[in-house]
Scaffold this motif. Sequence first.
Motif, PDB file in Angstrom:
ATOM      1  N   ALA A 149       0.891  -0.832   0.188  1.00 28.73           N
ATOM      2  CA  ALA A 149       0.068  -0.147  -0.264  1.00 28.73           C
ATOM      3  C   ALA A 149       0.960   1.150   0.295  1.00 28.73           C
ATOM      4  O   ALA A 149       0.503   2.452   1.070  1.00 28.73           O
ATOM      5  N   SER A 150       1.940   1.151  -0.320  1.00 23.13           N
ATOM      6  CA  SER A 150       2.847   2.573  -0.682  1.00 23.13           C
ATOM      7  C   SER A 150       2.031   3.078  -1.313  1.00 23.13           C
ATOM      8  O   SER A 150       2.377   4.654  -0.842  1.00 23.13           O
ATOM      9  N   THR A 151       0.998   3.921  -2.583  1.00 23.33           N
ATOM     10  CA  THR A 151       0.446   4.286  -3.328  1.00 23.33           C
ATOM     11  C   THR A 151      -0.745   5.274  -2.046  1.00 23.33           C
ATOM     12  O   THR A 151      -0.785   6.289  -2.102  1.00 23.33           O
ATOM     13  N   THR A 152      -1.411   3.899  -1.646  1.00 23.65           N
ATOM     14  CA  THR A 152      -2.376   4.441  -0.835  1.00 23.65           C
ATOM     15  C   THR A 152      -1.993   5.553   0.349  1.00 23.65           C
ATOM     16  O   THR A 152      -2.496   6.884   0.502  1.00 23.65           O
ATOM     17  N   THR A 153      -0.327   5.472   0.467  1.00 16.93           N
ATOM     18  CA  THR A 153       0.083   6.260   2.071  1.00 16.93           C
ATOM     19  C   THR A 153       0.332   6.920   0.923  1.00 16.93           C
ATOM     20  O   THR A 153       0.494   8.363   1.464  1.00 16.93           O
ATOM     21  N   LEU A 154       1.220   7.486  -0.385  1.00 20.38           N
ATOM     22  CA  LEU A 154       1.231   9.021  -1.177  1.00 20.38           C
ATOM     23  C   LEU A 154       0.405   9.686  -0.837  1.00 20.38           C
ATOM     24  O   LEU A 154       0.018  10.603  -1.120  1.00 20.38           O
TER      25      LEU A 154
END
Length: 396
Positions: A149-154
Amino acid sequence: MEQPKAPGAATLETISHLVTTADGIIGSMRDVADDRVAETGPRRYRLTEAAQLVGRSVDAIRRAEAAGDLPKPTLRSSGQRAGYSLAEVNRMRDHFGTRPQRAPDDPPVILAVQNFKGGVGKSTISAHAAQYFAEKGYRVLIVDTDSQASTTTLFGFNPDVDIETETTLLPYLIADRSDGIGYAVRPTRWDGLDLIPANLGLYSAEYILSQQVKGDVSRLSRLKTGLLEAAASYDIVVIDPPPALGMISLSVLQAASAILIPTPPSSIDFASTAAYLAMLEEVVEALNTQTQSPVEYSFVTLLATKVVEQKGAHEVMRDVMGRAFSGSILPTALLDSAEFDTASVEMRTVFEASGGQSRTARRCRNNLLAVMGDLERKVRETWPSHRTKLRAEGIA
């Protein structure tokens, strides 16, 4: 007889403590990011910037405002313009007819940013590409299918606190829901840019799908069906897939209509990309044989990432890649920059991060804009209605 624990051995309690500590740090980072958003708000564009984005002169915007065709600008207490939000810029585009959207008969682009090696900048590129296209006025959906979920975090979320697993793609992928993927779509702080988030719970789809696919390969087509239905409301769908070959990655390969492959310019990373391309060939052949939904991409292109200028090895590898792949690699390389790390600490992207006026920040942003401009041309070339415009612009 129970064996004595080695000195310093990690127990379940130790691991639980590490989890709690990590969650606390992420929570603190999120609080800092929220405070910055509250202080600064979404980005606002100066009149000259808005005019450039809209494709009309400053005077044309002033006249439209004076005539009442556009709302009066928001003013500061000093009487100066407070700048325009992206929503206000898009309102101007709608008034002047300068939205760069696809025509109704043009197919939406479903772009997967994929490589089976981690650390190549996949999520960073996905998030920045989605924001770039939104700023340009396109309608964009970004889909996080990676349980990390790196994109969600960004996009400012703490995935395992703010995101319920039921609001990820999991229920749809494993057929617990059959009403499309609209339930998972949520707006972001960028006008015209929506997100389907991910969290760690999405990983269970790998196990469940692997069992379901044994008896029914068509299960791999569910993501394609859902995204095609959702994509009707967008110009571009950007997918951030997992960095490994699994059930979700196979679903993404079938759902995508275009693929962007981030590749750092090192021999090890290039070897990994070569292996990915060979695997892609095998997977596409297998999917075309075993499913009723053939896979066909409008383009498959590489992007040299994390390039350090004036580093000899990088320059040599980048030159090799450029010559070998010619039309199948974006002309501009994405340069390595500390700005990406600085922005990620704020749970933001370079397009949103504070301190954007420093020389390093401007250099990073300008490089990003050039890279994304190359990608935008690839996307527009897939739309028949844009090909004439590209020729008129001297691009195609």
